[in-house]
Design a protein around this motif. Sequence first.
Motif, PDB file in Angstrom:
ATOM      1  N   ALA A 200     -27.487  -5.270  78.451  1.00 50.07           N
ATOM      2  CA  ALA A 200     -27.725  -5.027  77.032  1.00 50.07           C
ATOM      3  C   ALA A 200     -27.095  -3.725  76.550  1.00 50.07           C
ATOM      4  O   ALA A 200     -26.508  -3.676  75.457  1.00 50.07           O
ATOM      5  N   ASP A 201     -27.208  -2.652  77.352  1.00 52.48           N
ATOM      6  CA  ASP A 201     -26.706  -1.364  76.887  1.00 52.48           C
ATOM      7  C   ASP A 201     -25.180  -1.353  76.769  1.00 52.48           C
ATOM      8  O   ASP A 201     -24.622  -0.720  75.857  1.00 52.48           O
ATOM      9  N   ILE A 202     -24.487  -2.075  77.650  1.00 52.16           N
ATOM     10  CA  ILE A 202     -23.027  -2.160  77.543  1.00 52.16           C
ATOM     11  C   ILE A 202     -22.634  -3.112  76.414  1.00 52.16           C
ATOM     12  O   ILE A 202     -21.693  -2.840  75.654  1.00 52.16           O
ATOM     13  N   ALA A 203     -23.353  -4.222  76.277  1.00 50.38           N
ATOM     14  CA  ALA A 203     -23.042  -5.185  75.219  1.00 50.38           C
ATOM     15  C   ALA A 203     -23.098  -4.530  73.842  1.00 50.38           C
ATOM     16  O   ALA A 203     -22.290  -4.848  72.955  1.00 50.38           O
ATOM     17  N   VAL A 204     -24.028  -3.616  73.654  1.00 47.27           N
ATOM     18  CA  VAL A 204     -24.134  -2.916  72.366  1.00 47.27           C
ATOM     19  C   VAL A 204     -22.857  -2.150  72.071  1.00 47.27           C
ATOM     20  O   VAL A 204     -22.361  -2.156  70.934  1.00 47.27           O
ATOM     21  N   THR A 205     -22.284  -1.504  73.073  1.00 42.61           N
ATOM     22  CA  THR A 205     -21.053  -0.732  72.833  1.00 42.61           C
ATOM     23  C   THR A 205     -19.894  -1.649  72.472  1.00 42.61           C
ATOM     24  O   THR A 205     -19.042  -1.284  71.655  1.00 42.61           O
ATOM     25  N   VAL A 206     -19.855  -2.825  73.075  1.00 38.67           N
ATOM     26  CA  VAL A 206     -18.789  -3.786  72.769  1.00 38.67           C
ATOM     27  C   VAL A 206     -18.924  -4.299  71.342  1.00 38.67           C
ATOM     28  O   VAL A 206     -17.935  -4.392  70.596  1.00 38.67           O
ATOM     29  N   GLU A 207     -20.156  -4.617  70.940  1.00 32.13           N
ATOM     30  CA  GLU A 207     -20.359  -5.128  69.582  1.00 32.13           C
ATOM     31  C   GLU A 207     -20.037  -4.068  68.542  1.00 32.13           C
ATOM     32  O   GLU A 207     -19.477  -4.374  67.482  1.00 32.13           O
ATOM     33  N   GLU A 208     -20.383  -2.825  68.816  1.00 35.65           N
ATOM     34  CA  GLU A 208     -20.043  -1.742  67.890  1.00 35.65           C
ATOM     35  C   GLU A 208     -18.524  -1.626  67.743  1.00 35.65           C
ATOM     36  O   GLU A 208     -18.005  -1.435  66.638  1.00 35.65           O
TER      37      GLU A 208
END
Length: 507
Positions: free
Chosen positions: A449-457
């Motif tokens: 989840a924490d890495i996915a957030v950076t990708v979506e941003e």
Amino acid sequence: MTAFILVSGVFTGPHVWDEAATHLASAGAEVHAVALSGLGGARPSAGAEIGLETHIADVLAVIDSVGQEAGGDVVLVGHDYGIHPVVGAADRRAGSVARIVYLDSGLPQDGVPALAAVPDQGVREEVLRAAGGGTPGAALAPPARDAWQLWGSTADVPGSALDRLTALASPHPLGTLLQPLRLTGAAAEVPMSGVLCTGNGASIAMVQARVNVGDPGLRALAVPRVTFLELSTGHWPMLSDPTALAVTLLKAAAGEGQPLTPVDATKPPPHLLPFLLDVPELPRERTDNIDLYLPSGPGGPRPAVVFVHGGPVPAEARPTPRDWPVLTGYARYAAGHGVVGVTLDHRLHAVTDYERAATDVADAVERVRADPRVDPDRVALWFFSGSGPLTADWMAKPPGWLRCLAADYPIMAPLPNWGRLDSRFHPSDAVARAGSLPLVLVRAGLETADIAVTVEEFLTAARRCGADIEVIDVPNGHHAFETIDRTDESRDAVHRAMGSVLRHLTA
């Protein structure tokens, strides 16, 4: 009866444990929250120096006062900075401690000051500047309400709890951060548990991955006496979810949790498994930190794809990343399609190393372009995982020869436990200047989840500015899907991504 001795981190005192302590006590445990000198405990006299040894003595005093009554069943819990006096005290009272619990903290080492574990480079520099003033008894001012994030994710901490944290914060004595920890090794066999807060960017899977790639400190923890548990909170679980924290601490005290899997010398770890595609067994040419995989047959100069490994990777890792099958596999795949495949080693050994890693990559690229067998005007860069922040340099000012930039399951912003990262390494800001540079991003559907957030941003920023970006999804793929998920879906994603990069190179 289990006696929990709780030691909090920078700027904080016993008050942060109030709710968690209540839950532990209601479960029948004895609870002692330590008041460290200058942090809720004794106030130093004017000019008095408080060092790490002072805080170790504070913890020792509590151990000595409760250890006999608890029948030796003393569990030391250190959060953040608090793990340093905890480990120091356990070293001096190993026979009185049943277990050490590392609560979202680092692994203190003999001779290393606590400052080394501070994630934010700006804070470290501030401490050193303040210490350079030579003022006896100097202290680091506590953060403002909106700056606690520099010390770890405040996700889900109620506003009222953050207000109280700020109001009760104390200046932190600089000497406790600068005095090296001294250990004899007496506590080396004391059972321990690591409680990882996934909302702060830590997980058992990440720790296991570092064991697999050769981190010597973590490999030593792959033994039955060491267990790990996770909390789905930010860095302050005692404020965001004290009930879950209490339950987890009780489990840790009972020895529950997941042990790390030691490296089996008879079997390769996941990152050393064979590449998931059949690729030609082409020879390599090695020069310094660069390997070239050249297409067979006449012709040239040819386009090149430079594959940039992720990280941080321990400096002790062997083999080094340029020899990992996933990277050599990609390089041979590229060479099999008529372009030069390049792997390299760079020095991203810690989250503080992005600047020197960027220098290594830029230098390697220029040496590749200078090779007469390479077309210097047709080069692509392909980044993986933790090398994602390095993409910002190339998007911010894309050179004319850069025909494509690709990234597989990248980390596109600093994770919460990294502290601040130089603005130079923020891809979401840089993408607005990428112009017509083609971007290919391979996204793992089962990303953490924490890495996915950076990708979506990043994707939001890329779409907002109209960047030329192609997203290749691997819906059932995990981070590093080429090694973990050896499926047709993964193979198809590799084919599609390589096809896109080759098209941009040869257009």
